[in-house]
Design a protein around this motif. Structure first.
Motif, PDB file in Angstrom:
ATOM      1  N   ASN A 421       0.841  -1.189   0.000  1.00 28.73           N
ATOM      2  CA  ASN A 421       0.000   0.000   0.000  1.00 28.73           C
ATOM      3  C   ASN A 421       0.879   1.243   0.000  1.00 28.73           C
ATOM      4  O   ASN A 421       2.000   1.225   0.509  1.00 28.73           O
ATOM      5  CB  ASN A 421      -0.909   0.010   1.233  1.00 28.73           C
ATOM      6  CG  ASN A 421      -2.028  -1.013   1.125  1.00 28.73           C
ATOM      7  OD1 ASN A 421      -2.759  -1.031   0.143  1.00 28.73           O
ATOM      8  ND2 ASN A 421      -2.141  -1.878   2.125  1.00 28.73           N
ATOM      9  N   ARG A 422       0.362   2.321  -0.562  1.00 28.55           N
ATOM     10  CA  ARG A 422       1.078   3.594  -0.576  1.00 28.55           C
ATOM     11  C   ARG A 422       0.198   4.653   0.100  1.00 28.55           C
ATOM     12  O   ARG A 422      -0.985   4.811  -0.244  1.00 28.55           O
ATOM     13  CB  ARG A 422       1.410   4.024  -2.008  1.00 28.55           C
ATOM     14  CG  ARG A 422       2.291   3.044  -2.779  1.00 28.55           C
ATOM     15  CD  ARG A 422       3.672   2.870  -2.147  1.00 28.55           C
ATOM     16  NE  ARG A 422       4.476   4.064  -2.210  1.00 28.55           N
ATOM     17  CZ  ARG A 422       5.367   4.323  -3.177  1.00 28.55           C
ATOM     18  NH1 ARG A 422       5.555   3.456  -4.166  1.00 28.55           N
ATOM     19  NH2 ARG A 422       6.079   5.434  -3.157  1.00 28.55           N
ATOM     20  N   VAL A 423       0.794   5.386   1.029  1.00 23.69           N
ATOM     21  CA  VAL A 423       0.015   6.364   1.795  1.00 23.69           C
ATOM     22  C   VAL A 423      -0.523   7.485   0.913  1.00 23.69           C
ATOM     23  O   VAL A 423      -1.527   8.123   1.243  1.00 23.69           O
ATOM     24  CB  VAL A 423       0.861   6.956   2.943  1.00 23.69           C
ATOM     25  CG1 VAL A 423       1.169   5.893   3.980  1.00 23.69           C
ATOM     26  CG2 VAL A 423       2.148   7.598   2.402  1.00 23.69           C
ATOM     27  N   ALA A 424       0.134   7.755  -0.210  1.00 23.02           N
ATOM     28  CA  ALA A 424      -0.302   8.843  -1.095  1.00 23.02           C
ATOM     29  C   ALA A 424      -1.316   8.387  -2.133  1.00 23.02           C
ATOM     30  O   ALA A 424      -1.656   9.155  -3.036  1.00 23.02           O
ATOM     31  CB  ALA A 424       0.909   9.467  -1.789  1.00 23.02           C
ATOM     32  N   PHE A 425      -1.812   7.157  -2.014  1.00 21.65           N
ATOM     33  CA  PHE A 425      -2.858   6.670  -2.921  1.00 21.65           C
ATOM     34  C   PHE A 425      -4.203   7.157  -2.401  1.00 21.65           C
ATOM     35  O   PHE A 425      -4.785   6.571  -1.496  1.00 21.65           O
ATOM     36  CB  PHE A 425      -2.821   5.147  -2.999  1.00 21.65           C
ATOM     37  CG  PHE A 425      -3.843   4.564  -3.943  1.00 21.65           C
ATOM     38  CD1 PHE A 425      -3.718   4.731  -5.316  1.00 21.65           C
ATOM     39  CD2 PHE A 425      -4.923   3.852  -3.459  1.00 21.65           C
ATOM     40  CE1 PHE A 425      -4.661   4.194  -6.186  1.00 21.65           C
ATOM     41  CE2 PHE A 425      -5.860   3.309  -4.315  1.00 21.65           C
ATOM     42  CZ  PHE A 425      -5.730   3.483  -5.690  1.00 21.65           C
ATOM     43  N   MET A 426      -4.677   8.266  -2.954  1.00 22.20           N
ATOM     44  CA  MET A 426      -5.905   8.889  -2.470  1.00 22.20           C
ATOM     45  C   MET A 426      -6.901   9.199  -3.590  1.00 22.20           C
ATOM     46  O   MET A 426      -7.448  10.297  -3.651  1.00 22.20           O
ATOM     47  CB  MET A 426      -5.590  10.188  -1.726  1.00 22.20           C
ATOM     48  CG  MET A 426      -4.802  10.036  -0.451  1.00 22.20           C
ATOM     49  SD  MET A 426      -4.611  11.649   0.379  1.00 22.20           S
ATOM     50  CE  MET A 426      -3.585  11.190   1.777  1.00 22.20           C
ATOM     51  N   PRO A 427      -7.197   8.279  -4.482  1.00 25.26           N
ATOM     52  CA  PRO A 427      -8.174   8.598  -5.525  1.00 25.26           C
ATOM     53  C   PRO A 427      -9.589   8.766  -4.982  1.00 25.26           C
ATOM     54  O   PRO A 427     -10.442   9.377  -5.630  1.00 25.26           O
ATOM     55  CB  PRO A 427      -8.085   7.392  -6.468  1.00 25.26           C
ATOM     56  CG  PRO A 427      -7.644   6.272  -5.590  1.00 25.26           C
ATOM     57  CD  PRO A 427      -6.700   6.899  -4.604  1.00 25.26           C
ATOM     58  N   PHE A 428      -9.843   8.211  -3.776  1.00 24.37           N
ATOM     59  CA  PHE A 428     -11.155   8.335  -3.146  1.00 24.37           C
ATOM     60  C   PHE A 428     -11.157   9.427  -2.075  1.00 24.37           C
ATOM     61  O   PHE A 428     -12.063   9.496  -1.264  1.00 24.37           O
ATOM     62  CB  PHE A 428     -11.566   7.006  -2.513  1.00 24.37           C
ATOM     63  CG  PHE A 428     -11.653   5.863  -3.489  1.00 24.37           C
ATOM     64  CD1 PHE A 428     -12.775   5.696  -4.285  1.00 24.37           C
ATOM     65  CD2 PHE A 428     -10.605   4.959  -3.609  1.00 24.37           C
ATOM     66  CE1 PHE A 428     -12.861   4.645  -5.188  1.00 24.37           C
ATOM     67  CE2 PHE A 428     -10.677   3.901  -4.511  1.00 24.37           C
ATOM     68  CZ  PHE A 428     -11.810   3.749  -5.309  1.00 24.37           C
ATOM     69  N   SER A 429     -10.135  10.275  -2.059  1.00 25.49           N
ATOM     70  CA  SER A 429      -9.908  11.273  -1.020  1.00 25.49           C
ATOM     71  C   SER A 429      -9.458  10.563   0.258  1.00 25.49           C
ATOM     72  O   SER A 429      -8.948   9.443   0.200  1.00 25.49           O
ATOM     73  CB  SER A 429     -11.153  12.145  -0.793  1.00 25.49           C
ATOM     74  OG  SER A 429     -10.829  13.257   0.014  1.00 25.49           O
ATOM     75  N   ALA A 430      -9.667  11.196   1.420  1.00 24.69           N
ATOM     76  CA  ALA A 430      -9.179  10.618   2.679  1.00 24.69           C
ATOM     77  C   ALA A 430      -9.937  11.253   3.840  1.00 24.69           C
ATOM     78  O   ALA A 430     -10.646  12.249   3.674  1.00 24.69           O
ATOM     79  CB  ALA A 430      -7.671  10.860   2.832  1.00 24.69           C
ATOM     80  N   GLY A 431      -9.766  10.680   5.009  1.00 24.57           N
ATOM     81  CA  GLY A 431     -10.371  11.254   6.203  1.00 24.57           C
ATOM     82  C   GLY A 431     -11.832  10.893   6.371  1.00 24.57           C
ATOM     83  O   GLY A 431     -12.341   9.922   5.801  1.00 24.57           O
ATOM     84  N   LYS A 432     -12.542  11.695   7.133  1.00 26.83           N
ATOM     85  CA  LYS A 432     -13.933  11.412   7.471  1.00 26.83           C
ATOM     86  C   LYS A 432     -14.876  11.540   6.278  1.00 26.83           C
ATOM     87  O   LYS A 432     -16.010  11.060   6.328  1.00 26.83           O
ATOM     88  CB  LYS A 432     -14.399  12.335   8.609  1.00 26.83           C
ATOM     89  CG  LYS A 432     -13.736  12.055   9.944  1.00 26.83           C
ATOM     90  CD  LYS A 432     -14.279  12.953  11.027  1.00 26.83           C
ATOM     91  CE  LYS A 432     -13.644  12.620  12.377  1.00 26.83           C
ATOM     92  NZ  LYS A 432     -14.056  11.309  12.889  1.00 26.83           N
ATOM     93  N   ARG A 433     -14.425  12.196   5.208  1.00 31.41           N
ATOM     94  CA  ARG A 433     -15.281  12.376   4.033  1.00 31.41           C
ATOM     95  C   ARG A 433     -14.817  11.539   2.846  1.00 31.41           C
ATOM     96  O   ARG A 433     -15.177  11.826   1.714  1.00 31.41           O
ATOM     97  CB  ARG A 433     -15.304  13.860   3.649  1.00 31.41           C
ATOM     98  CG  ARG A 433     -15.986  14.754   4.658  1.00 31.41           C
ATOM     99  CD  ARG A 433     -17.479  14.487   4.724  1.00 31.41           C
ATOM    100  NE  ARG A 433     -18.170  15.556   5.417  1.00 31.41           N
ATOM    101  CZ  ARG A 433     -19.455  15.872   5.260  1.00 31.41           C
ATOM    102  NH1 ARG A 433     -20.187  15.184   4.428  1.00 31.41           N
ATOM    103  NH2 ARG A 433     -19.984  16.851   5.954  1.00 31.41           N
ATOM    104  N   ILE A 434     -14.021  10.515   3.106  1.00 35.97           N
ATOM    105  CA  ILE A 434     -13.600   9.644   2.022  1.00 35.97           C
ATOM    106  C   ILE A 434     -14.838   9.046   1.357  1.00 35.97           C
ATOM    107  O   ILE A 434     -15.884   8.874   1.994  1.00 35.97           O
ATOM    108  CB  ILE A 434     -12.669   8.535   2.563  1.00 35.97           C
ATOM    109  CG1 ILE A 434     -11.966   7.809   1.420  1.00 35.97           C
ATOM    110  CG2 ILE A 434     -13.422   7.567   3.454  1.00 35.97           C
ATOM    111  CD1 ILE A 434     -10.864   6.867   1.883  1.00 35.97           C
ATOM    112  N   CYS A 435     -14.744   8.761   0.072  1.00 38.27           N
ATOM    113  CA  CYS A 435     -15.887   8.282  -0.706  1.00 38.27           C
ATOM    114  C   CYS A 435     -16.609   7.143   0.014  1.00 38.27           C
ATOM    115  O   CYS A 435     -15.994   6.142   0.388  1.00 38.27           O
ATOM    116  CB  CYS A 435     -15.413   7.812  -2.078  1.00 38.27           C
ATOM    117  SG  CYS A 435     -16.687   7.003  -3.072  1.00 38.27           S
TER     118      CYS A 435
END
Length: 495
Positions: A421-435
């Motif tokens: 896994n890569r921490v910068a893989f965020m196509p779905f965004s991140a945090g409490k509002r992730i897809c």
């Protein structure tokens, strides 16, 4: 000079003075924001607010002003966050403070706030994610439905007989059927006009959100009070609401509390549990709007990603061969790959992830807003400040990716060929509002793409030139909409 003329001049002067004072007070309140291009009084920075040119504009502005800069929507500031370090710090390390959403008039008007992006988002989102994850939903699990759809998808692809075809409609039908099964328990034939019309309306609805008419109404919300305007700009959304409403009404008539069949049944039972509350979050409006949101967002984005995956695979035949060899080694032709096989298919999994990174389907996440006044990385962000996470700058951050501009599945493989896994893989965004549909989308992408490549070799039509990932990404809209491919049946090994 007549008294009326003097009065008119005085009124004009007072109005102008009022606006200037308002602008002065506004800019004083936000003087501790990050730097950015100088806004025009009352107009802001309109030349940088077009979402169609966001990648180019934001990249240029981040080079000039740094990883945080401020744009202006009229007299309202919008702070843009760039790069993995800053975006991750905001959405993950300060998840609660960056968890709000501003009210976007064209999104709020048709839902009245009863959706997972409105003010009632917490309970609705929690319920939606839990229910979608619930493996006991109906008689079949989510994975079994995706695997079953993979068989239908391959049957449709086989009918092309290796001739050039545009796979977008077939892929959209497959994804549309999956979400229809999950929400309503109904599966359509791929040639059913009802399914064709549904997917057409979904595409139109997604396009309309970024249209000039929606942008104009977001700047001047009073336009939505004109009777003719909502009828015009919410045409596709009205179709989707009516489509979902028919299923809700049918489910109400046939609901069996002891045997919920699908998402709508679970939601209706939740409404019954909450009906004693004075102002419940779970009601007819919320089941309607959450249903429309899942139907439209999930179908369009996943189908587009799958189409781009096949286009990219066709331009990289060496990658395709390695994926097929891995699938053959693990499964032969006994069955399509499932989620339990993913650990044994690290290269295939890496390709699925790298396609999403390169595609960069949503360059900017939906607007966030800060929940309170906050000191963040040397700046003071007042409560309610609009935040735009620039996800492109994360997915292509040179500090996080070895070859960010290239299509390189090795980004997700360690030295021994195992998936990482890569921490910068965020196509779905991140945090409490992730897809909210992230898990379902990941499953669909892995299973459907693997199933197609297990049975077919995807090739470019005769005369089409091979391109690199950078060119494909720059032309991804055209590639997703119009590119044709050939699916040649494979001779796969058997036990």
């Amino acid at each position: 000079m007549e008294f009326s003329a003097i009065l008119a001049l005085l009124v004009t002067f007072l109005i102008t003075l009022h606006f200037l004072m308002s602008w002065w007070r506004q800019t004083r309140r936000y003087r501790s924001l990050p730097p950015g291009p100088t806004p025009l009084p009352f107009l802001g920075t309109p030349n940088y607010m077009d979402q169609q040119t966001a990648v180019k504009n934001y990249t240029m502005l981040s080079q000039k002003y740094g990883p945080m800069f401020t744009l202006w929507k009229l007299s309202e500031p919008v702070v843009v966050l760039c790069g993995y370090e800053v975006v991750s710090d905001a959405l993950q390390n300060h998840a609660e403070e960056f968890s709000a959403r501003p009210i976007v008039p064209t999104l709020h008007f048709p839902t009245e706030g009863y959706d997972i992006n409105g003010p009632r988002w917490r309970p609705l989102r929690r319920f939606t994610i839990t229910t979608l994850r619930n493996s006991g939903m109906g008689k079949k699990t989510m994975e079994s439905r995706v695997l079953e759809e993979a068989t239908y998808l391959n049957q449709e692809v086989a009918e092309t007989e290796g001739k050039p075809f545009n796979p977008l409609h077939i892929l959209a039908s497959a994804v549309g059927n999956i979400i229809s099964l999950v929400l309503f328990g109904e599966h359509f034939d791929y040639k059913d006009p009802k399914l064709h019309e549904l997917m057409t309306q979904i595409s139109g609805h997604i396009r309309s959100i970024l249209s000039p008419s929606h942008m104009l109404c977001n700047v001047f919300p009073f336009l939505l009070k004109l009777p003719i305007v909502p009828k015009i700009i919410f045409k596709e959304q009205s179709y989707l609401q009516n489509f979902v409403l028919k299923y809700i009404e049918e489910h109400k008539r046939t609901l069996n509390p002891e045997a919920p069949r699908d998402f709508v049944d679970h939601f209706l039972l939740k409404i019954k549990d909450m009906e004693h509350e004075e102002d419940p979050d779970f009601c007819d409006l919320s089941v309607l709007n959450v249903g429309v949101g899942l139907l439209s967002a999930g179908a369009e984005t996943t189908a587009s990603t799958l189409k781009f995956s096949l286009v990219l695979i066709a331009h990289y035949p060496d990658v395709q061969v390695k994926v097929q060899q891995e699938i053959d080694d693990v499964l032969q032709s006994l069955r399509p790959p499932g989620m339990k096989d993913r650990p044994q298919l690290p290269y295939t999994n890496a390709v699925v992830h790298e396609v999403q990174r390169v595609l960069d389907l949503a360059p900017t996440a939906l607007f966030h807003a800060v929940t309170k006044d906050i000191q963040f990385r040397g700046y003071t962000l007042p409560k309610g400040t609009i935040i735009t996470p620039f996800l492109t700058s994360v997915l292509f951050d040179p500090t996080q990716w070895e070859t960010p501009e290239q299509f390189n599945p090795g980004h997700f493989l360690d030295e021994e060929g195992r998936f990482r896994n890569r921490v910068a893989f965020m196509p779905f965004s991140a945090g409490k509002r992730i897809c909210a549909g992230e898990n379902m989308a990941r499953m669909e992408l892995f299973i459907l793409l693997s199933a197609v490549l297990q049975k077919f070799t995807i090739k470019l039509p005769p005369g089409v030139e091979r391109r690199d990932a950078k060119w494909l990404n720059a032309n991804k809209g055209e590639m997703i909409a119009f590119a044709e491919l050939c699916a040649v049946p494979r001779a796969v090994p058997t036990m």
